[in-house]
Enzyme design. Structure first.
Site, PDB file in Angstrom:
ATOM      1  N   GLY A   1      -6.560   3.583  25.902  1.00 39.90           N
ATOM      2  CA  GLY A   1      -7.764   2.527  26.342  1.00 39.90           C
ATOM      3  C   GLY A   1      -8.453   1.670  25.392  1.00 39.90           C
ATOM      4  O   GLY A   1      -9.342   0.906  25.500  1.00 39.90           O
TER       5      GLY A   1
ATOM      6  N   HIS B   1       0.866  -1.312   0.214  1.00 38.67           N
ATOM      7  CA  HIS B   1      -0.044  -0.047  -0.081  1.00 38.67           C
ATOM      8  C   HIS B   1       0.629   1.193  -0.046  1.00 38.67           C
ATOM      9  O   HIS B   1       2.010   1.351   0.618  1.00 38.67           O
ATOM     10  CB  HIS B   1      -0.926   0.026   1.279  1.00 38.67           C
ATOM     11  CG  HIS B   1      -2.036  -0.965   1.356  1.00 38.67           C
ATOM     12  ND1 HIS B   1      -2.537  -1.594   2.263  1.00 38.67           N
ATOM     13  CD2 HIS B   1      -2.662  -1.626   0.171  1.00 38.67           C
ATOM     14  CE1 HIS B   1      -3.334  -2.495   1.989  1.00 38.67           C
ATOM     15  NE2 HIS B   1      -3.331  -2.716   0.793  1.00 38.67           N
TER      16      HIS B   1
ATOM     17  N   LEU C   1      -2.681   3.443  21.077  1.00 42.90           N
ATOM     18  CA  LEU C   1      -3.935   3.126  21.165  1.00 42.90           C
ATOM     19  C   LEU C   1      -4.174   2.214  22.341  1.00 42.90           C
ATOM     20  O   LEU C   1      -5.375   2.618  23.183  1.00 42.90           O
ATOM     21  CB  LEU C   1      -4.329   2.239  19.883  1.00 42.90           C
ATOM     22  CG  LEU C   1      -4.379   2.648  18.713  1.00 42.90           C
ATOM     23  CD1 LEU C   1      -4.370   1.757  17.361  1.00 42.90           C
ATOM     24  CD2 LEU C   1      -5.628   3.447  18.448  1.00 42.90           C
TER      25      LEU C   1
ATOM     26  N   GLU D   1      -2.527   2.706  25.320  1.00 40.60           N
ATOM     27  CA  GLU D   1      -2.541   3.628  26.349  1.00 40.60           C
ATOM     28  C   GLU D   1      -3.650   4.556  26.500  1.00 40.60           C
ATOM     29  O   GLU D   1      -4.295   4.759  27.469  1.00 40.60           O
ATOM     30  CB  GLU D   1      -1.001   4.517  26.115  1.00 40.60           C
ATOM     31  CG  GLU D   1      -0.045   3.755  26.747  1.00 40.60           C
ATOM     32  CD  GLU D   1       1.250   4.495  26.332  1.00 40.60           C
ATOM     33  OE1 GLU D   1       1.201   5.638  25.614  1.00 40.60           O
ATOM     34  OE2 GLU D   1       2.436   4.026  26.158  1.00 40.60           O
TER      35      GLU D   1
ATOM     36  N   VAL E   1      -5.818  -3.887  22.394  1.00 40.72           N
ATOM     37  CA  VAL E   1      -4.979  -4.057  21.628  1.00 40.72           C
ATOM     38  C   VAL E   1      -4.049  -5.223  21.880  1.00 40.72           C
ATOM     39  O   VAL E   1      -3.527  -5.618  22.984  1.00 40.72           O
ATOM     40  CB  VAL E   1      -3.773  -2.940  21.406  1.00 40.72           C
ATOM     41  CG1 VAL E   1      -2.760  -3.069  20.508  1.00 40.72           C
ATOM     42  CG2 VAL E   1      -4.662  -1.577  21.207  1.00 40.72           C
ATOM     43  N   PRO E   2      -4.243  -6.262  21.092  1.00 40.16           N
ATOM     44  CA  PRO E   2      -3.456  -7.611  21.199  1.00 40.16           C
ATOM     45  C   PRO E   2      -2.068  -7.351  21.081  1.00 40.16           C
ATOM     46  O   PRO E   2      -1.703  -6.384  20.737  1.00 40.16           O
ATOM     47  CB  PRO E   2      -3.992  -8.318  19.791  1.00 40.16           C
ATOM     48  CG  PRO E   2      -4.398  -7.456  18.756  1.00 40.16           C
ATOM     49  CD  PRO E   2      -4.676  -6.060  19.604  1.00 40.16           C
TER      50      PRO E   2
ATOM     51  N   SER F   1      -0.043  -9.476  19.150  1.00 42.33           N
ATOM     52  CA  SER F   1       0.054  -9.648  17.885  1.00 42.33           C
ATOM     53  C   SER F   1      -0.914  -9.986  17.133  1.00 42.33           C
ATOM     54  O   SER F   1      -2.295 -10.353  17.610  1.00 42.33           O
ATOM     55  CB  SER F   1       1.066 -10.622  17.670  1.00 42.33           C
ATOM     56  OG  SER F   1       0.261 -12.189  17.462  1.00 42.33           O
TER      57      SER F   1
END
Lengths: 615, 414
Positions: A296, A273, A292, A294, A299-300, A302
């Site tokens: 809230g 892209h 993201l 931090e 977020v995984p 991986s």
């Protein structure tokens, strides 16, 4: 429809471009969702109007084609979406035009490679007009139960498998169009599925951003949680983090930014892209995932546990009672496309046409199995090609040469003969090439040029019935028939026709056998006794040698007769003489000759004073 | 710029460039013959390889004779250097230098044009030169909203008063430069520094980025330009070049960047987005040093193209065994395709694997497959049969398995 919705079950769209298949996929989706009407109002195809035929279930329907956006909009004021398949060279222009209309509210730009500045202008214009543009460089997206953009979500099988025909509770948005389908799948396997999902496209400045859509989802009470798949490069995900911090996003958001491998790569590897390129440390995938997390967002670690995080979030919302269990609707059956069924070997049907001389369906077209490149490389020549297409035989060199000799000999015979004359008169009447040569060709028949076929027929009849040459001449006389191919205006026994001599010499040298020529020459001996110009003429010689040629090629007498009957020998004359007709046509056009009018003094006017009166 | 600046300034500004580009093949002794001015003037030399901050990195050689410049370039040509930029450090080989006429000047101005989602920005400072970051508070900016034109803006008004009498000239120059910037689809343009000489503008150094998506619209304007590789990228190998060639041949996309030939994880992944995620997951699971390459194929490539692409990867992958005899992994991955025919693309992959079956066995390669999309069931079945037929270890999964699961399956197996 609320401001935060882009589509509903009544949405009507234009397809910009000749994308029948994409439109069919949209209609199949509509049918699966049991919409009342198809979602495609019509096509905008600047190359032509008319209509396309598409299926609505099992029924065929007609969808109109318009040659301009203006026309389409006037005919369908109810359509407020344009799915723009125009190429990257014209996508921006047509999108701008659509945004300027009163009725089109949402445009999806599929093309990849739209210049940044053009897209930025489009985004600004859309914002000013409170309109929506998704893309460029996207497959679009889908709103289960309502509307599907073009090819989004892939096959009907996939749409059924991942239940994209009915809405769930998840608002999904990704950068990548290629991944959006996978995203819907992950949501389906870990929740009750998506409420809607779009890919904003991988450009540096997509017309609408991930955040734009998340803010829309935030307002929509039917969306309970959001899933976002971002990408390295750009600040969009940082703005999402900021929106969470400032309370503009409050719903649970599971997010992941791809491109964590970028740090491993030397220099700046350009991913698939255009926007996927970190120019500054804070736009790297890690930095954005951290921001993201931090702020809230969920977020995984991986991508591997992306699905897990979605499941946890969904289950928690369900436990809290925020998500109610949904009733699965029954879905109608979509008939399989005939083409697909053929590909899978499920159906068969007899054909209406048959061709045994050539095939253009392969990579290289072939003449009776010989690829055209081989025809050229191996020097088949015109004679060889006629062999392949007329006789379906790979002819020996002497036959190819004989055919070409015939074509050269018959190519023209002066402007006075009926065919050339007609061609000239028609050309002078201001008509085009096709009309002029056709008017010449239609005179070819029993009296003009037909002697080739006639001679073949007559002499074959004589030989076949074992008539001695004199018996043959007498029999023809008794029938009151002129022997075709005998006689010439000028040439005689003493002054032979060189063309005939050349053909006879060639045949004697190369043809293994010449039975009909031998017979015709014996007949000539009889006829020239009567008058020395009653010689075997060019047409007659071609006719009998063609029969001998076929005999040498192994055709039976019966087959040869059939070939004569279908006008096979005239074909050689028509083909050759057309060269001459074209020459006469070009000659007249170059000379700019005017309309031909036959002179009065060349017409005998013998009209009665009054017609005979019939009571 | 020589052709466009007069056009956009109504003929007021011209730009005469005395510039020589020196590459690794340039014969330095020939330069004075072709460009006699290098012998007459004082010169400036610097690398021309898509990075800025050349002064900071001691790569700017100013006010020198041709003899000095020649020696300076010879000392640096094809040498490895590490440069420091705002994004961090990058190491690469110097291959291209610019030699320009040195223009003596007392003022150094800074102008940069940048793009943002909804506006462009003009940055200006009277304190141009190598240390612009250190005097960033002297930089004034003017934002131009997307749907506005430069004519509507007060360019003169935003410039600092200390320009004095030169203010009008600078404003006119910036206006012309901005028009050029827009019309030529620049995404970034920096003149640092530029100076004024007798009322006309002399750019002394420039950095520019063009939007290659605009190459169709700008073909005539740009003339023949070549987009160089970013600094620090190794020269492409034969295999990478070959894939780039395949890529150019069709509408489909084929990419290959080699990272570590000794790596044991090779990704044969469909889709620009998915390919990044597979590489990410290898890295995120802690196996960065095993990642051999980055690559992708997408846009419904023909069977033949997929075959050629796969062959290229298999050739590299089976060149040598892992020194410790451990298995290598070929991950044939991808998401659920929208319209790429999975069975068709897999046919090409399978042809290549058949050809390399013996090599794959010798180098102890294990194959994992995960894919969905049109005709995926047929495609996956073909893969399974291929494994059985060739006696290769092949594990095959569809959309019911999480996309990157095969990464952890492979890596955690060891």
């Amino acid at each position: 429809m609320e401001e935060y919705e882009l589509f509903d079950r009544n949405t009507k769209a234009f397809i910009h471009g000749t994308q029948e298949r994409a439109a069919q996929r949209m209609l199949d989706f509509d049918y699966l969702c049991q919409r009342d009407e198809p979602s495609v109002a019509g096509f905008i195809t600047p190359t032509g109007g008319g209509y396309y035929k598409l299926f609505w279930g099992t029924k065929e329907i007609r969808l109109p084609r318009y040659t301009s956006i203006d026309q389409a909009v006037k005919a369908h004021p109810e359509a407020d979406v344009m799915v723009n398949f125009a190429s990257e060279r014209s996508s921006a222009e047509s999108t701008m035009e659509a945004l300027e209309t009163d009725t089109i509210r949402t445009v999806i730009m599929i093309a990849e490679g739209v210049p940044e500045r053009d897209t930025r202008r489009i985004a600004a214009l859309a914002q000013k007009k409170k309109k929506w543009v998704i893309g460029p460089a996207t497959v679009g997206g889908i709103k289960p139960g309502s509307f599907k953009i073009g090819n989004a979500a892939g096959t009907m099988e996939n749409i059924k498998d991942t239940r994209l025909y009915r809405p769930g509770s998840v608002g999904f948005v990704s950068v990548s169009g290629g991944l959006s389908n996978e995203g819907y799948n992950i949501c389906h396997r870990n929740s009750d599925g998506i409420y809607e999902g779009y890919a904003v496209g991988g450009d540096v400045y997509p017309a609408t951003t991930l955040l734009d859509h998340l803010l829309r989802y935030e307002q929509n009470p039917r969306i309970k949680m959001m899933v976002c798949l971002g990408e390295v490069g750009g600040t969009d995900e940082l703005e999402i983090a900021e929106a969470i911090r400032s309370g503009r996003i409050t719903k649970p958001l599971v997010a992941w930014v791809t491109g964590t491998c970028a740090k491993m790569l030397p220099g700046q590897v350009q991913f698939g892209h255009a926007g996927a390129k970190a120019d500054a440390a804070e736009t790297s995938a890690e930095a954005k995932n951290r921001a993201l997390r931090e702020a809230g967002a969920i977020v995984p670690q991986s991508f591997d546990d992306f699905g897990e995080k979605i499941r946890e979030t969904y289950e928690q919302l369900k436990a809290e009672g925020a998500i109610e269990p949904l009733e699965e609707p029954s879905v109608p059956h979509i008939p399989m496309d005939y083409r697909q069924a053929v590909a899978e070997g499920l159906v068969r049907r007899p054909t209406n046409f048959i061709s045994t001389i050539c095939d253009e369906t392969g990579e290289i077209h072939n003449y009776c199995g010989v690829p055209i490149d081989e025809v050229i490389e191996k020097g088949y020549g015109i004679g060889g090609v006629i062999g392949l297409l007329w006789f379906k035989k790979d002819l020996p060199p002497y036959v190819r040469e004989f055919i070409e000799m015939v074509l050269q000999i018959v190519a023209d015979h002066g402007p006075a003969v009926s065919g050339a004359h007609n061609t000239i008169v028609t050309a002078r009447a201001g008509k085009g090439l096709i009309e002029s040569i056709i008017s010449g060709i239609v005179t070819i028949g029993p009296r003009f040029g037909g002697a080739v076929n006639g001679a073949a027929k007559h002499f074959t009849w004589g030989l076949e019935n074992n008539l001695l040459p004199r018996e043959f001449v007498d029999a023809m006389k008794a029938k009151n028939e002129r022997i075709q191919g005998i006689g010439h205006r000028i040439h005689s026994v003493e002054n032979p026709d060189e063309r005939v001599q050349i053909m006879i010499n060639f045949a004697r040298k190369h043809f293994p056998r010449t039975p009909l020529l031998d017979y015709a020459l014996a007949v000539q001996d009889v006829t020239t006794m009567k008058k020395n110009t009653l010689i075997l003429n060019v047409d007659g010689c071609i006719g009998v040698l063609c029969v001998d040629m076929l005999k040498n090629l192994g055709y039976s007498d019966q087959e040869i007769k059939e070939m004569i009957d279908m006008g096979f020998f005239n074909a050689l004359f028509i083909l050759g003489r057309t060269i001459g007709f074209m020459g006469h046509y070009f000659d007249q056009k170059r000379l700019k000759t005017g309309l031909y009018r036959h002179p009065w003094d060349d017409i005998l006017y013998d009209v009665p004073d009054r017609p005979e009166k019939v009571e | 710029m020589a052709q466009a600046l007069p056009e956009f300034s109504g003929g007021k500004f011209t730009y005469q460039a005395d510039v020589v580009l020196i590459g690794p093949q340039t014969d330095l002794d020939n330069v004075p013959e072709e460009h006699p001015w290098v012998k007459k003037a004082k010169l400036v030399a610097k690398p021309d390889q898509l990075f800025g901050k050349r002064g900071k990195n001691n790569l700017l050689y100013v006010n020198k004779s041709w003899g000095e410049v020649k020696k300076w370039i010879q000392e640096r040509m094809n040498k490895k250097v590490t440069i420091t930029q705002t994004t961090g450090q990058t190491t690469g080989v110097l291959t291209h230098f610019l030699v320009e006429r040195f223009v003596p000047h007392d003022r150094e101005y800074y102008v940069a044009l940048t793009t943002h989602r909804d506006h462009d920005t003009i940055h200006f400072s009277t304190q141009g030169g190598v240390d612009i970051e250190e005097v960033w508070d002297t930089v004034v900016t003017l934002g131009i909203p997307m749907l506005s034109s430069i004519e509507e803006m007060d360019v003169e008004g935003f410039l600092p008063d200390e320009l004095g009498a030169e203010k009008t000239t600078v404003a006119e120059f910036i206006t012309a430069l901005y028009k050029l910037f827009v019309d030529y689809h620049f995404t970034y343009l920096e003149l640092n520094p530029f100076t004024l000489q007798k009322g006309s503008v002399v750019p002394l150094d420039a950095v520019a980025k063009l939007d290659d998506y605009a190459s169709y619209q700008c073909a005539e304007k740009w003339g023949k330009i070549k987009f160089p590789q970013s600094f620090g990228m190794p020269q492409p190998t034969g295999e990478e070049d070959y894939v780039a060639e395949l890529d150019e041949r069709t509408g489909a996309s084929l990419k290959l960047t080699l990272l570590n030939l000794q790596g044991r994880v090779w990704n044969l992944v469909a889709g620009g987005g998915a390919s990044v995620i597979y590489a990410d997951t290898v890295v995120d699971l802690g196996f960065a040093e095993e990642l051999a390459m980055y690559g992708e194929y997408s846009g419904d490539p023909s069977t033949e193209l997929t075959y050629e692409y796969t062959k290229t990867i298999l050739k590299l992958m089976t060149k040598q065994k892992d020194p410790q005899g451990r298995p290598k992994y070929l991950l044939i991955g991808g998401g659920i395709a929208n319209f790429t025919d999975v069975a068709k693309t897999f046919t090409g992959i399978i042809q290549a694997i058949e050809e390399y079956a013996d090599h794959l066995k010798k180098t102890n390669v294990k194959i994992y497959v995960r894919r969905g999309g049109p005709n995926y069931k047929e495609g996956l079945a073909k893969m399974r049969k291929m494994g059985e037929r060739l006696g290769l270890p092949v594990e095959v999964y569809g959309p019911e398995t999480h996309m990157t699961k095969i990464v952890s399956m492979a890596l955690e197996e060891q």
